[in-house]
Scaffold this motif. Structure first.
Motif, PDB file in Angstrom:
ATOM      1  N   VAL A 240      53.988  84.391  60.578  1.00 34.97           N
ATOM      2  CA  VAL A 240      55.100  84.219  59.629  1.00 34.97           C
ATOM      3  C   VAL A 240      54.930  85.195  58.470  1.00 34.97           C
ATOM      4  CG1 VAL A 240      56.338  82.618  58.140  1.00 34.97           C
ATOM      5  CG2 VAL A 240      55.218  81.769  60.211  1.00 34.97           C
ATOM      6  N   ASP A 241      56.024  85.890  58.109  1.00 34.76           N
ATOM      7  CA  ASP A 241      56.016  86.793  56.967  1.00 34.76           C
ATOM      8  C   ASP A 241      57.300  86.554  56.166  1.00 34.76           C
ATOM      9  OD1 ASP A 241      55.543  88.801  55.180  1.00 34.76           O
ATOM     10  OD2 ASP A 241      56.117  90.431  56.525  1.00 34.76           O
ATOM     11  N   ASP A 242      57.142  86.036  54.949  1.00 29.41           N
ATOM     12  CA  ASP A 242      58.297  85.718  54.091  1.00 29.41           C
ATOM     13  C   ASP A 242      59.308  84.828  54.806  1.00 29.41           C
ATOM     14  OD1 ASP A 242      57.283  87.157  51.982  1.00 29.41           O
ATOM     15  OD2 ASP A 242      58.310  89.007  52.551  1.00 29.41           O
ATOM     16  N   GLY A 243      58.777  83.868  55.544  1.00 24.55           N
ATOM     17  CA  GLY A 243      59.648  82.924  56.250  1.00 24.55           C
ATOM     18  C   GLY A 243      60.187  83.434  57.563  1.00 24.55           C
ATOM     19  N   ASN A 244      59.916  84.705  57.906  1.00 23.14           N
ATOM     20  CA  ASN A 244      60.394  85.277  59.170  1.00 23.14           C
ATOM     21  C   ASN A 244      59.298  85.210  60.231  1.00 23.14           C
ATOM     22  OD1 ASN A 244      62.932  86.110  58.048  1.00 23.14           O
ATOM     23  ND2 ASN A 244      61.848  87.803  57.048  1.00 23.14           N
TER      24      ASN A 244
END
Length: 485
Positions: A240-244
């Motif tokens: 997960v990266d910034d919610g993505n």
């Protein structure tokens, strides 16, 4: 009350070198006075009044902080920020201007400035806040860039195929090893879906559950360029990266390891088979000699020529059986055969000449194309010619009369010299391609399954390796590789 972080304490105790670029000397003295009011900081301020001299100072890379006036003669502070970034300046830059202009502020920040201050509103408190923010922000950005460079280096230098994709498998990023493993260019690979590269019936099921469970060392076959198959271990997980959500994965090539395992098992089988063959050869040759001698004696006593026809059949088949036994007893290791520095291309020519009659009978076209530079290595010409001849014979038998084309070529690949036998015959089924080198395995109705086993044994005795690619109805290519080291 403002919370003092360890980083601020560290900044305050350090002497901070500042380059102040302003073409107005009065403004310089005023700004320097604000710096002197910051008693908890230590500054060493250098004043520069021209754009040209400012570039020289920036190029020296000896300052911790830069303050640029917006108006600098024919140029602006915006121009200076842009040029500083072009010099890969990583230290914080603050833009000073005599009027508040949102467009100028946005442009300065876009180009890389850490902050923006209006001269008419400037005081010691605002200057300190701006300096603290600029230094802290730059420190964080430097750490991030350093971390990114470190992990990017690990990413790029890995020998494994590392990739990042979306949840559907569309490849977003990958390292250079991905291109080396697949044979595709970076531009080509960027348009691929990872699922298109994997040939494994159960892989889709594994991928569909990747959000619930990590894929770890799942054995797959990767389809490289020109339908070349590579045996690999596939690992991937959802991050997960910034919610993505995205997938990061690794494909480890174990083709060479599998090849080594197959070769080791083959050597063990050949060793056991060799002992059995030597025992059987001894037991068969004794009665075979008696049969042959009896046929010769009987032929001498026969008067009827028609009856002699049958004794001749017996003698011919005795000779054939004896030749087969001789072939079975061929040496299978470099310790058992004499290796002499010789030309590989010369042995290849001799093998083609020996097969000439079969080529003519079946009206097969043989196209030979050799590497410009001949390759000389320690070899046994007789046994290596037999290995080449076995491959040529198999190719001839696999091709249709009048339609067959056998391409025989040699080439240098780095420190390796390769000989290739490519036919347009019937091909080998996928279920059989891993078995064709096993002793006594054959797909022919009248075959004994010793030709390719003997060929591999001879190639190994010459410290080489043999690989095969085949497609039903298209043809087969055998590649023999000899190391130049």
């Amino acid at each position: 009350m403002e919370r003092i972080t360890p980083s601020i304490i560290e900044m305050n105790s350090k002497l901070i070198t500042v380059l102040l670029v302003d073409d107005d000397e009065d403004d310089y003295f005023l700004t320097r006075a604000y710096f002197q009011d910051l008693v908890n900081w230590k500054f060493n301020i250098t004043w520069c009044s021209t754009y040209k001299n400012a570039l020289e100072h920036i190029r020296s890379n000896k300052y911790d902080l830069y303050l640029f006036d917006y108006l600098l003669g024919e140029n602006t502070g915006i121009d200076l920020i842009e040029e500083a970034c072009g010099m890969e300046c990583e230290e914080p830059m603050i833009l000073l201007t005599g009027k508040g202009d949102t467009k100028i502020a946005v442009e300065a920040l876009r180009l890389g400035a850490a902050d923006y201050l209006i001269k008419s509103e400037l005081d010691s408190e605002k200057l300190e806040r701006s300096i603290r923010y600029a230094l802290e922000r730059t420190s964080v950005l430097k750490a991030l860039k350093h971390s990114e460079r470190r992990y990017r280096r690990v990413f790029e230098e890995s020998k494994d195929f590392l990739f990042i994709s979306d949840l559907e498998g569309n490849i977003l990023d990958f390292n250079t090893s991905a291109c080396e493993l697949t044979g595709y260019t970076m531009k080509e690979l960027r348009g691929f879906n990872i699922l298109d590269l994997i040939e494994e019936p159960d892989f889709r099921k594994q991928w569909d559950t990747i959000e619930q469970q990590t894929i770890h060392d799942f054995e797959v076959r990767l389809m490289a360029r020109d339908n070349e198959k590579r045996y690999c271990l596939f690992s991937a997980s959802v991050e997960v990266d910034d919610g993505n959500l995205y997938v990061q994965g690794r494909i480890y090539d174990m083709t060479a390891r599998k090849q080594s395992e197959r070769e080791r098992l083959f050597s063990e089988k050949m060793a056991v088979t060799g002992r059995l063959v030597r025992m059987l050869a001894h037991e068969v040759r004794n009665p075979l000699t008696n049969v042959n001698l009896s046929a010769e004696q009987l032929e001498m006593e026969l008067v009827d020529e028609d009856q002699k026809f049958y004794t001749q059949i017996i003698k011919r088949n005795c000779t054939r059986i004896n030749d087969l036994i001789t072939q079975l007893l061929q040496p299978s290791s470099s310790a058992e055969i004499e290796l002499v520095e010789s030309s590989v291309n010369k042995v290849l020519d001799d093998a083609i000449t020996t097969a000439y009659d079969r080529v003519q009978l079946k009206r097969i076209q043989v196209v030979s194309q050799y590497n410009d530079a001949d390759f000389v290595l320690p070899l046994n010409a007789v046994s290596l010619q037999m290995a080449f001849l076995n491959l040529i014979t198999n190719a001839i038998e696999a091709m249709e009369e009048d339609k067959g084309v056998l391409q025989i070529s040699s080439r240098s690949v780095g420190d390796t010299f390769q000989v290739l036998f490519a036919d347009n015959g019937s091909g080998i089924s996928e279920e059989n391609i891993d078995k064709i080198f096993e002793p006594y395995f054959t797909g022919k109705n009248n075959g004994m399954g010793i030709g390719l086993a003997t060929t591999m044994s001879i190639i190994h005795a010459h410290h080489g390796r043999i690989d095969v690619k085949s497609e039903i109805g298209v043809g087969t290519t055998f590649t023999i590789s000899f190391s130049g080291k």
